[in-house]
Design an enzyme around this catalytic site. Structure first.
Site: not given
Ligand code: UD1
Ligand code: CA
Length: 447
Positions: A8, A224
């Site tokens: 991500r 993330n």
């Protein structure tokens, strides 16, 4: 665990190498781990293993060892790759994620204490989030007892309503962990070996699983995406600046536009103007003034130093009462002794300017040692590089270097000497002499 790429992040660089407050994410985590005085810190590496190892070694050195996870088949597989190094130990294993950088030692100590006190085989650190999207959820039965952890992608609509999430930080009895780990199967949406399944397996085989629910969500949040990384950066920055203002007595003209490393120190009554960046382990004295656009990296400034606008100071040392800039560049161990002045468009590389010496305008001083009370005229250049090697220039005390002097190194200019404007100095200048010309010759003795 630090083997993942971190899809991500949309990066070719392993996630744990992305920097927060000037240090890789993994460095934050191992530094905190170190403060708990563990027997060892075992880091599971995979993506860009060499670089991750370097970052870890730079932070904790000898204390670290490594397990290689060649293919990233999930967090369970990550821990599995450390089996040969850990399975036979009867010790307590704290599992941390390389991408949860804000975790505090105190929180980990509480987790360990709870784990020990309850005699659990597995203790999970959890937290309630306003928005739990993306995290594994802690599923409990109607009496509130822990049942299992379910990942976002595998969760039912009902399970997704659960706000209590798994932080990815756990305490295990090593023997119980590795026994259960052998039974984990990749039967899930992602086809991965989930470390989280271990909790359920331990529970079903009669082991005790505890959940410690922490109350600071931010501290347990993982990075993330780059958007989250930027939020963390902002948070650390605001905290560092707040601490400097409230505890350190530092003035920030606009705290929202200042960038200060949490590892930097700044003395009382120093004033930081907008758009200043202070990086690394810089130490800045008291009553300094740092004007807009300056960047100071891993450098030390004494008291009452003035850094004027848009100056760059890297790996250098500036004593008390010096003035630097505007638009000056000090680097590679430039040293200014007390009351030295470096003015606009002056670059100082690997050079020392002794007490009271001035280089006010448009000069390059590289590999030079310059004595006390010397004046370097505008446009002076130390010609330190012959295309192959660097050479040194020595200028002694009370010298006046005329404007536009070229000092062809290696060369020495003796005390109290003067060079005429435009001189090209190719030979050593004796003390008390006036030299001028191209190449410069002694024109007269001054004493
Ligand atoms: C994990 C947890 C989830 C939890 C979340 C908290 C699992 C299955 N899920 O999910 O319940 O809410 O963390 O942040 O564990 N890693 C490896 N090797 C791998 C996979 C991951 O070393 O094969 C490392 C990563 O580099 C990272 C850490 O493990 O440092 C976590 O991995 P990540 O993929 O971010 O897990 P999440 O999906 O966030
Ligand atoms: Ca994560």
């Amino acid at each position: 665990m630090a083997a993942g790429l971190g899809t991500r992040m949309k990066s070719n660089r392993a996630k744990v190498l992305h920097e927060l407050a000037g240090r890789p994410l993994i460095s934050h985590v191992v530094r905190t781990a170190q403060s708990l005085h563990p027997q060892t810190i075992l880091v599971v590496v995979g993506h860009q293993a060499d670089e991750v190892e370097q970052a870890v070694l730079a932070e904790v050195g000898e204390l670290a060892s490594f397990a290689i996870q060649a293919q990233q088949r999930g967090t369970g597989d990550a821990v599995e790759s450390a089996r040969s190094q850990l399975a036979n130990s009867d010790s307590l294993l704290l599992v941390l994620s390389g991408d949860v950088p804000l975790i505090k030692a105190e929180t980990l100590r509480n987790l360990i204490e709870h784990h020990r006190a309850t005699g659990a085989a597995c203790t999970i650190l959890a937290v309630r989030l306003e928005n739990p999207t993306g995290y594994g959820r802690v599923v409990r039965d109607e009496r509130g007892n822990f049942q299992r952890i379910v990942e976002q992608k595998d969760a039912t609509e009902e399970e997704r309503q659960v706000r209590e999430i798994n932080s990815g930080i756990y305490c295990f009895e090593a023997a119980d962990l590795f026994a259960a780990l052998g039974r984990v199967e990749p039967k899930n949406q992602q086809g991965e070996y989930y470390l989280t399944d271990v909790a359920e397996i331990i529970l079903h085989s009669g082991g005790r699983v505890e959940v410690v629910t922490h109350n600071d969500a931010r501290e347990l949040s993982g990075v993330n995406t780059r958007a989250e990384l930027a939020e963390f950066e902002n948070l650390l920055r605001r905290n560092a600046i707040r601490r400097l203002m409230l505890e350190g007595g530092v003035t920030f003209i606009d705290p929202s536009h200042a960038y200060v490393s949490p590892d930097a120190q700044i003395g009382r009554d120093t004033i930081i103007h907008p758009d200043v960046t202070i990086e690394g382990t810089s130490v800045i004295g008291e009553r300094c003034v740092i004007r807009s656009g300056a960047r100071i990296t891993n450098s030390r400034l004494g008291d009452e130093v003035v850094v004027k606008d848009h100056s760059i100071i890297v790996d250098s040392e500036i004593a008390a009462n010096c003035s630097v800039g505007p638009f000056a560049h000090l680097r590679m161990n430039a040293v200014l002794e007390e009351k030295a002045t470096v003015g606009n468009f002056v670059e100082v590389k690997k050079s020392r300017l002794k007490r009271g010496t001035k280089a006010m305008h448009l000069s390059y001083l590289g590999d030079a040692t310059i004595g006390e009370r010397t004046n370097i005229g505008a446009g002076t250049v130390t010609c330190n590089y012959d295309g192959i090697r660097k050479h040194e220039t020595v200028i002694e005390d009370d010298v006046k270097i005329g404007s536009d002097t070229m000092l062809v190194a290696p060369v020495r200019v003796g005390s109290r000497s003067v060079t005429g404007a435009g001189s090209v100095v190719t030979k050593d200048v004796p003390p008390d002499s006036l030299v001028a010309g191209v190449p410069a010759e002694v024109k007269k003795k001054l004493k």
